[in-house]
Design a protein around this motif. Structure first.
Motif, PDB file in Angstrom:
ATOM      1  N   GLU A  87     -51.670 -47.399  17.924  1.00 51.51           N
ATOM      2  CA  GLU A  87     -51.826 -48.588  18.761  1.00 51.51           C
ATOM      3  C   GLU A  87     -52.750 -49.614  18.115  1.00 51.51           C
ATOM      4  OE1 GLU A  87     -52.649 -47.488  22.775  1.00 51.51           O
ATOM      5  OE2 GLU A  87     -51.034 -46.031  22.787  1.00 51.51           O
ATOM      6  N   PRO A  88     -52.296 -50.192  17.005  1.00 52.31           N
ATOM      7  CA  PRO A  88     -53.161 -51.078  16.217  1.00 52.31           C
ATOM      8  C   PRO A  88     -53.249 -52.491  16.768  1.00 52.31           C
ATOM      9  CG  PRO A  88     -51.050 -50.838  15.122  1.00 52.31           C
ATOM     10  CD  PRO A  88     -50.988 -49.981  16.348  1.00 52.31           C
ATOM     11  N   TRP A  89     -53.683 -52.615  18.032  1.00 53.02           N
ATOM     12  CA  TRP A  89     -53.912 -53.942  18.625  1.00 53.02           C
ATOM     13  C   TRP A  89     -55.116 -53.851  19.544  1.00 53.02           C
ATOM     14  CZ3 TRP A  89     -49.408 -51.079  19.469  1.00 53.02           C
ATOM     15  CH2 TRP A  89     -49.336 -50.404  20.695  1.00 53.02           C
ATOM     16  N   LEU A  90     -55.657 -55.029  19.867  1.00 55.67           N
ATOM     17  CA  LEU A  90     -56.882 -55.053  20.653  1.00 55.67           C
ATOM     18  C   LEU A  90     -56.576 -54.665  22.098  1.00 55.67           C
ATOM     19  CD1 LEU A  90     -59.872 -55.753  20.396  1.00 55.67           C
ATOM     20  CD2 LEU A  90     -59.332 -58.003  21.277  1.00 55.67           C
TER      21      LEU A  90
ATOM     22  N   ASP B  51     -64.080 -51.691  16.035  1.00 58.39           N
ATOM     23  CA  ASP B  51     -64.078 -53.083  16.494  1.00 58.39           C
ATOM     24  C   ASP B  51     -64.806 -53.161  17.839  1.00 58.39           C
ATOM     25  OD1 ASP B  51     -63.552 -55.700  17.186  1.00 58.39           O
ATOM     26  OD2 ASP B  51     -61.485 -55.622  16.471  1.00 58.39           O
ATOM     27  N   SER B  52     -65.876 -53.955  17.875  1.00 64.99           N
ATOM     28  CA  SER B  52     -66.716 -53.984  19.072  1.00 64.99           C
ATOM     29  C   SER B  52     -65.988 -54.599  20.261  1.00 64.99           C
ATOM     30  CB  SER B  52     -67.997 -54.762  18.789  1.00 64.99           C
ATOM     31  OG  SER B  52     -67.670 -56.099  18.460  1.00 64.99           O
ATOM     32  N   ARG B  53     -64.927 -55.372  20.018  1.00 67.54           N
ATOM     33  CA  ARG B  53     -64.227 -56.018  21.125  1.00 67.54           C
ATOM     34  C   ARG B  53     -63.281 -55.056  21.822  1.00 67.54           C
ATOM     35  NH1 ARG B  53     -61.587 -60.383  17.354  1.00 67.54           N
ATOM     36  NH2 ARG B  53     -61.316 -58.452  16.197  1.00 67.54           N
ATOM     37  N   ASP B  54     -62.976 -53.917  21.170  1.00 65.80           N
ATOM     38  CA  ASP B  54     -62.001 -52.981  21.718  1.00 65.80           C
ATOM     39  C   ASP B  54     -62.688 -52.013  22.670  1.00 65.80           C
ATOM     40  OD1 ASP B  54     -60.577 -50.096  21.196  1.00 65.80           O
ATOM     41  OD2 ASP B  54     -59.143 -51.743  21.192  1.00 65.80           O
ATOM     42  N   ASP B  55     -62.033 -51.730  23.808  1.00 58.44           N
ATOM     43  CA  ASP B  55     -62.658 -50.881  24.827  1.00 58.44           C
ATOM     44  C   ASP B  55     -62.021 -49.517  24.953  1.00 58.44           C
ATOM     45  OD1 ASP B  55     -63.150 -53.820  26.800  1.00 58.44           O
ATOM     46  OD2 ASP B  55     -64.618 -52.689  25.643  1.00 58.44           O
TER      47      ASP B  55
ATOM     48  N   ARG C 186     -49.216 -57.905  28.101  1.00 60.73           N
ATOM     49  CA  ARG C 186     -50.421 -57.152  27.795  1.00 60.73           C
ATOM     50  C   ARG C 186     -50.889 -56.387  29.023  1.00 60.73           C
ATOM     51  NH1 ARG C 186     -55.106 -59.822  27.263  1.00 60.73           N
ATOM     52  NH2 ARG C 186     -56.763 -58.427  26.618  1.00 60.73           N
ATOM     53  N   ALA C 187     -50.759 -57.021  30.172  1.00 64.51           N
ATOM     54  CA  ALA C 187     -51.244 -56.376  31.402  1.00 64.51           C
ATOM     55  C   ALA C 187     -50.452 -55.109  31.664  1.00 64.51           C
ATOM     56  CB  ALA C 187     -51.132 -57.348  32.574  1.00 64.51           C
ATOM     57  N   THR C 188     -49.126 -55.206  31.475  1.00 67.23           N
ATOM     58  CA  THR C 188     -48.307 -54.018  31.746  1.00 67.23           C
ATOM     59  C   THR C 188     -48.604 -52.920  30.740  1.00 67.23           C
ATOM     60  OG1 THR C 188     -46.588 -55.180  30.540  1.00 67.23           O
ATOM     61  CG2 THR C 188     -46.406 -55.114  32.942  1.00 67.23           C
ATOM     62  N   THR C 189     -48.835 -53.323  29.487  1.00 68.22           N
ATOM     63  CA  THR C 189     -49.165 -52.300  28.491  1.00 68.22           C
ATOM     64  C   THR C 189     -50.459 -51.592  28.841  1.00 68.22           C
ATOM     65  OG1 THR C 189     -48.262 -53.869  26.912  1.00 68.22           O
ATOM     66  CG2 THR C 189     -49.223 -51.868  26.026  1.00 68.22           C
ATOM     67  N   LEU C 190     -51.461 -52.382  29.256  1.00 63.25           N
ATOM     68  CA  LEU C 190     -52.742 -51.804  29.638  1.00 63.25           C
ATOM     69  C   LEU C 190     -52.575 -50.895  30.833  1.00 63.25           C
ATOM     70  CD1 LEU C 190     -55.260 -54.734  29.181  1.00 63.25           C
ATOM     71  CD2 LEU C 190     -55.126 -52.641  27.878  1.00 63.25           C
ATOM     72  N   ALA C 191     -51.750 -51.315  31.760  1.00 60.62           N
ATOM     73  CA  ALA C 191     -51.524 -50.501  32.957  1.00 60.62           C
ATOM     74  C   ALA C 191     -50.887 -49.181  32.568  1.00 60.62           C
ATOM     75  CB  ALA C 191     -50.656 -51.269  33.949  1.00 60.62           C
ATOM     76  N   LYS C 192     -49.933 -49.264  31.634  1.00 61.16           N
ATOM     77  CA  LYS C 192     -49.269 -48.043  31.177  1.00 61.16           C
ATOM     78  C   LYS C 192     -50.279 -47.095  30.570  1.00 61.16           C
ATOM     79  CE  LYS C 192     -45.718 -49.677  28.799  1.00 61.16           C
ATOM     80  NZ  LYS C 192     -44.660 -49.680  27.772  1.00 61.16           N
ATOM     81  N   LEU C 193     -51.180 -47.672  29.754  1.00 60.01           N
ATOM     82  CA  LEU C 193     -52.177 -46.849  29.077  1.00 60.01           C
ATOM     83  C   LEU C 193     -53.118 -46.211  30.083  1.00 60.01           C
ATOM     84  CD1 LEU C 193     -53.056 -49.034  25.994  1.00 60.01           C
ATOM     85  CD2 LEU C 193     -52.134 -46.743  25.919  1.00 60.01           C
TER      86      LEU C 193
END
Lengths: 362, 194
Positions: free
Chosen positions: A218-221, A289-293, B3-10
C-alpha cells in the motif's frame, strides 16, 4: 526449476578451462577469490566460460566470418577525407535471446554474439544495444529516458544488475575482463536480462510479480488528518525520507538477491513469498513518513508470514547494485529492528530498538 | 471520495490481510507437476480488486491486464551468470561453514551416543599422534569454519540489533575484516595447542 532448463551444457573444453582458471586465480592470492572459485566451479558456468572463450577467439576474426556486418559499417555515409584516419573500436557483446513460439513448443534460450564499432555509438551500454538493433532489429529491450531515472533498461551487464543507460561500455568491459565472476576474464561483454525472472522476450523480464508485491504494501499516504492545505512536516522529518523516495523501482536490487530468487520472483499461488529489497525499501519509506498514520498496520503486515521480511539474510547484494546508490539492506535492517517495538505489537522494546524508534519517529 | 472509501475499507478489515495484500497470492503456476518454467495466467483476485476501484471511479473495466495466452516462459539465468561481490561471498561462506559445523557436531554427537565413541576418540588420537601436516590441516579444517562463522555471526548481530554498519563501505570493510580475522584465528587454532 531444474538444470534441465539451463541452456549451458558441459563441453569437453571445460576441464582445461578449470585448470587454467585454477592457476589464474591462485596467482591472485586472495582468500575471497578462492572462496568464489570453489563456489563457481560447482555451477554450470563452466560451459558458459568455454563458449565465451570461443567467442573471444572468434571475436578477433568475427568481421571475417560475418562480411554482412562489416558491410553495414562500410555503407555508413562518411566523408572520404576522414575515412582514412577514422579508427574503429570493435567490442563484442554476448546477448541473451529468447522469443516465444506462438504455436507449438517453446525453444530453448540462446545467446547471440554481436560486434559493433563503439566509436560509432554513444558511450553507454544502452547506446551499444541500440547500435546492435541496427544490425539485428529483432533484439528487444525496454528503455525510455536514457538518463537513469525511469528504470526501464535494468538488465544484467557483465554479471551485475545495472541500468544500461548508466553503465558505460568501458566499465562493462573492465568488469568482464577483471572477473573472477566469469571464471576466466574475457573481452566479450555478457548482457543478460534481470536474473531469475520469467522472460517475456530477449532482455525483457516479466515484472508483474514485482509490481504486485509493491502494491501489496500500500505505497500511498494514509493519513487520518484532513488538513486544509498541506500535511505539514518538519525539516528533520523530511530528512528521514532521503535515500528512500529516490527509488525508481527498476528491480535491480530485488533481482540481485539470491533470497528473492528462491522465494520471491517466481511464486506459486497462495504460498508465502519474500517481498524483495525494493518493495521493503518502499514499505520502510511509508513507515518512516511522519504524515502517514498507518504505521502499526504496516509494521504488523510485514509479520504476516516468515518470508515477507525475514527471508532477508543480509547478503547485501541489493545495496551493492542499486543504480541510484540507495541502501535497501540498511532499510531492511532498520525494519527488523522496528519489529522489536510496541508499535509492531511487541510487549516491550529492546533498548536499541527503542533508540532507533525514537530516532525515526520522535 | 475514493480515498475515503479506501480508508474505510482499511479500517473495517480487522484481519491483517488487506484486500490489496491478497493480490500477492494469485501468480499461478498452472501445470505445476512438470512445469519448470514460470507460466503467466489471468490474475483473478487482482482483476476483481481493480475493477471494483475502477467502477467507483467510473472507468472502463475492459482495459485490465489479461494474459489470454499463458505461455511457458524460461527463467533468466542467475547463479551461472551473476558476478557475486565480496559481501555476498562472505554470506554464502557463513552459511557453508554453519552447515559443515552442524554436520560435524551432529556426527560426533550421534557417534558418541550410539555406536562406539571409543572409535571416534581413537581416530582423533591417531591423528593427534601422527602430528605434522595432517594434524594442522585437520585442526584448521575444524577451527577455521568455527572462527569464521563466529565472527561473521557477531557482524550479523551488530546489523540486527543496531541496524548500523550496513552502508556499502562499512559492509565491504567488515567483510574483509571478518575474513582476515576468521582466517587468522583459524590458523592460530591450527598451530597452537595439541
Amino acid at each position: 526449476y531444474t538444470s534441465k532448463r539451463f541452456f549451458f551444457e558441459f563441453s569437453p573444453l571445460s576441464l582445461s578451462i578449470i585448470l587454467r582458471s585454477l592457476s589464474l586465480s591462485l596467482c591472485r592470492c586472495l582468500p575471497s577469490d578462492l572462496f568464489f572459485l570453489c563456489f563457481d566451479m560447482f555451477t554450470s558456468s563452466l560451459s558458459l566460460v568455454s563458449r565465451r572463450m570461443l567467442a573471444q577467439r572468434a571475436a578477433s576474426s568475427f568481421s571475417a566470418l560475418c562480411p554482412q556486418q562489416t558491410a553495414l559499417y562500410a555503407s555508413a555515409p562518411v566523408s572520404s577525407a576522414s575515412s582514412s584516419v577514422k579508427t574503429s573500436n570493435p567490442v563484442t557483446f554476448e546477448v541473451y535471446r529468447w522469443s516465444e513460439n506462438p504455436d507449438g513448443p517453446q525453444k530453448e534460450p540462446t545467446t547471440q554474439l554481436y560486434t559493433i564499432d563503439t566509436n560509432e555509438c554513444g558511450p553507454m551500454m544502452l547506446d551499444a544495444l541500440l547500435k546492435i538493433k541496427e544490425i539485428d532489429p529483432t533484439l528487444t529491450l525496454r528503455r525510455s529516458c536514457r538518463e537513469g531515472i525511469c528504470g526501464s533498461c535494468a538488465m544484467n551487464i557483465s554479471g551485475t544488475n545495472t541500468l544500461a543507460c548508466l553503465c558505460s561500455i568501458e566499465d562493462a568491459k573492465k568488469r568482464a575482463k577483471k572477473g573472477p565472476g566469469q571464471l576466466i576474464p574475457s573481452s566479450v561483454i555478457p548482457v543478460y536480462p534481470l536474473p531469475h525472472m520469467p522472460v517475456v522476450k530477449d532482455l525483457v523480464p516479466d515484472l508483474s510479480t514485482f509490481y504486485e508485491q509493491h502494491a501489496s504494501v500500500e505505497p500511498w499516504l494514509q493519513s487520518n488528518a484532513t488538513p486544509a492545505k498541506e500535511h505539514l512536516q518538519s525539516v528533520a522529518q523530511r530528512k528521514h525520507l532521503d535515500g528512500l523516495y529516490e527509488c525508481v523501482l527498476c528491480a535491480c536490487c530485488s533481482t540481485s538477491c539470491p533470497s528473492y530468487w528462491w522465494s520471491g520472483s517466481v511464486v506459486k499461488e497462495g504460498e508465502p513469498q519474500y517481498l524483495g529489497p525494493a518493495v521493503l525499501l518502499q514499505a520502510f519509506r511509508w513507515i518512516v513518513d511522519s504524515r502517514d498514520d498507518k504505521t502499526e498496520q504496516r509494521l504488523k503486515s510485514l509479520q504476516e508470514n516468515h518470508l515477507k521480511l525475514y527471508a532477508c539474510h543480509g547478503i547485501l547484494n541489493c545495496s551493492m547494485v542499486c543504480p541510484k546508490h540507495l541502501a535497501p539492506g540498511e532499510a531492511i535492517a532498520k525494519l527488523k529492528v522496528l519489529m522489536d517495538t510496541p508499535a509492531a505489537g511487541q510487549k516491550s522494546a529492546a533498548p536499541l530498538a527503542n533508540a532507533t524508534y525514537k530516532e525515526l519517529f520522535l | 471520495m475514493m480515498r475515503a472509501t479506501t480508508l474505510a475499507k482499511l479500517a473495517a478489515s480487522a484481519s491483517r490481510t488487506t484486500p490489496y495484500a491478497r493480490t500477492l497470492s494469485f501468480h499461478t503456476n498452472t501445470s505445476a507437476s512438470s512445469s519448470l518454467l514460470a507460466s503467466s495466467s489471468v490474475p483473478t483476485a487482482c482483476t476483481a480488486a481493480l475493477s471494483l476501484s475502477q467502477q467507483q471511479r467510473g472507468v472502463s473495466t475492459s482495459f485490465i491486464r489479461k494474459r489470454v495466452n499463458p505461455v511457458e516462459r524460461p527463467v533468466s539465468p542467475h547463479v551461472a551468470i551473476y558476478q557475486f561481490p565480496l559481501p555476498a561471498i562472505t554470506s554464502i561462506t557463513h552459511r557453508a561453514c554453519g552447515v559443515s559445523l552442524a554436520a560435524v557436531v551432529s556426527y560426533a554427537s550421534f557417534v558418541s551416543l550410539t555406536d562406539s565413541p571409543c572409535e571416534l576418540l581413537s581416530s582423533i588420537d591417531s591423528v593427534v599422534a601422527a602430528g605434522g601436516l595432517p594434524l594442522v590441516a585437520t585442526k584448521f579444517a575444524v577451527g577455521a569454519p568455527l572462527a569464521y562463522h563466529y565472527i561473521n555471526g557477531l557482524r550479523h548481530l551488530v546489523w540486527d540489533t543496531t541496524g548500523k554498519g550496513l552502508d556499502l563501505e562499512s559492509a565491504k570493510q567488515s567483510a574483509i575484516a571478518v575474513i582476515v580475522a576468521g582466517g587468522a584465528i583459524g590458523l592460530a587454532l591450527a598451530f597452537v595447542g595439541n
